[in-house]
Design an enzyme around this catalytic site. Structure first.
Site, PDB file in Angstrom:
ATOM      1  N   ASP A   1      -1.420  -0.802   5.926  1.00  0.00           N
ATOM      2  CA  ASP A   1      -1.589  -0.203   7.257  1.00  0.00           C
ATOM      3  C   ASP A   1      -3.041  -0.073   7.697  1.00  0.00           C
ATOM      4  O   ASP A   1      -3.322   0.478   8.749  1.00  0.00           O
ATOM      5  CB  ASP A   1      -0.948   1.197   7.287  1.00  0.00           C
ATOM      6  CG  ASP A   1      -1.689   2.195   6.414  1.00  0.00           C
ATOM      7  OD1 ASP A   1      -1.982   1.852   5.240  1.00  0.00           O
ATOM      8  OD2 ASP A   1      -1.994   3.301   6.891  1.00  0.00           O
TER       9      ASP A   1
ATOM     10  N   ASP B   1      -0.090   5.116   0.895  1.00  0.00           N
ATOM     11  CA  ASP B   1      -0.325   6.095   1.964  1.00  0.00           C
ATOM     12  C   ASP B   1      -0.280   5.442   3.340  1.00  0.00           C
ATOM     13  O   ASP B   1      -1.020   4.499   3.614  1.00  0.00           O
ATOM     14  CB  ASP B   1      -1.689   6.777   1.767  1.00  0.00           C
ATOM     15  CG  ASP B   1      -1.689   7.688   0.554  1.00  0.00           C
ATOM     16  OD1 ASP B   1      -0.983   8.701   0.588  1.00  0.00           O
ATOM     17  OD2 ASP B   1      -2.391   7.372  -0.430  1.00  0.00           O
TER      18      ASP B   1
ATOM     19  N   ASP C   1       0.875  -1.158   0.000  1.00  0.00           N
ATOM     20  CA  ASP C   1       0.000   0.000   0.000  1.00  0.00           C
ATOM     21  C   ASP C   1       0.925   1.225   0.000  1.00  0.00           C
ATOM     22  O   ASP C   1       2.104   1.104   0.333  1.00  0.00           O
ATOM     23  CB  ASP C   1      -0.887  -0.031   1.251  1.00  0.00           C
ATOM     24  CG  ASP C   1      -1.758   1.200   1.376  1.00  0.00           C
ATOM     25  OD1 ASP C   1      -2.500   1.489   0.428  1.00  0.00           O
ATOM     26  OD2 ASP C   1      -1.687   1.873   2.421  1.00  0.00           O
TER      27      ASP C   1
END
Length: 211
Positions: free
Chosen positions: A161, A11, A9
């Site tokens: 995250d 961001d 991922d």
């Protein structure tokens, strides 16, 4: 032995964008009809799943794609000042050195990601970047990448995250490493039962080697 592919991922996982995204979200609050995010509310949101956050915000699902589009457009102006998560650059270089193929799947724009990687001298580390505007449809994007790149699920590891990263990876039958330095809290991530839960980028290589 088949080369493992590690999909990240962007961001909150590679790029330290949480503060910038909160700032942008607060500027757009009146336009999209939700309350601004205070530090206390941010702590609350970190302990909610992606679906719970949408419900808590009160923003209609119809408006979400337009909100995401605006956030990405505003984030473009902040790219120059964004930095990688501390220790992430070193870990990515280490993974590449050990022969792993690296890629990115993100709901951010490909232009934003490419600009960030170039500015921070990370652009030579990634084989592919896939961008898709989706909140809960990340599984579809993962499956499309697996098909296009002709990757077997057992050779792929996802690193993210957020709870939705764990959920999507499980549905796509790939292993998932949840990281605690991004948006969601360690507690809510652990409840989703990722294959691994790590607290700093330097743990990545060992975890990947054990997958």
């Amino acid at each position: 032995m088949t080369q493992k592919v590690i999909i990240f991922d962007f961001d909150g996982t590679i790029a330290d964008t949480v503060d910038a995204l909160v700032s942008i979200a607060n500027r757009l609050a009146i336009e999209f009809g939700y309350i601004q995010i205070t530090p206390d509310q941010l702590t609350l949101l970190k302990n909610l799943s992606s679906r719970e956050i949408i419900k808590y915000s009160g923003v209609s699902l119809f408006k979400i794609p337009f909100l995401v589009k605006k956030v990405k457009a505003e984030l473009k102006n902040k790219i120059q000042g964004l930095k990688p998560i501390p220790g992430m650059k070193e870990s990515l270089v280490e993974l590449k050195y050990h022969g792993y193929q690296l890629g990115i799947i993100t709901s951010n724009s490909k232009d934003n990601v490419t600009a960030f990687l170039t500015i921070n001298e990370l652009d030579n580390l990634f084989e592919f970047i896939y961008s898709g505007v989706t909140i809960f449809g990340k599984t579809t994007i993962i499956n499309n990448v697996l098909k296009q790149k002709q990757l077997k699920p057992q050779t792929v590891i996802y690193v993210g995250d957020e709870t939705r990263d764990i959920e999507a990876s499980k549905k796509a039958n790939i292993k998932v490493v949840a990281v605690t330095w991004g948006f969601n809290s360690p507690e809510i991530l652990a409840k989703q039962n990722p294959d691994f839960l790590i607290h700093k980028p330097s743990e990545l290589l060992q975890v990947v080697q054990n997958c």
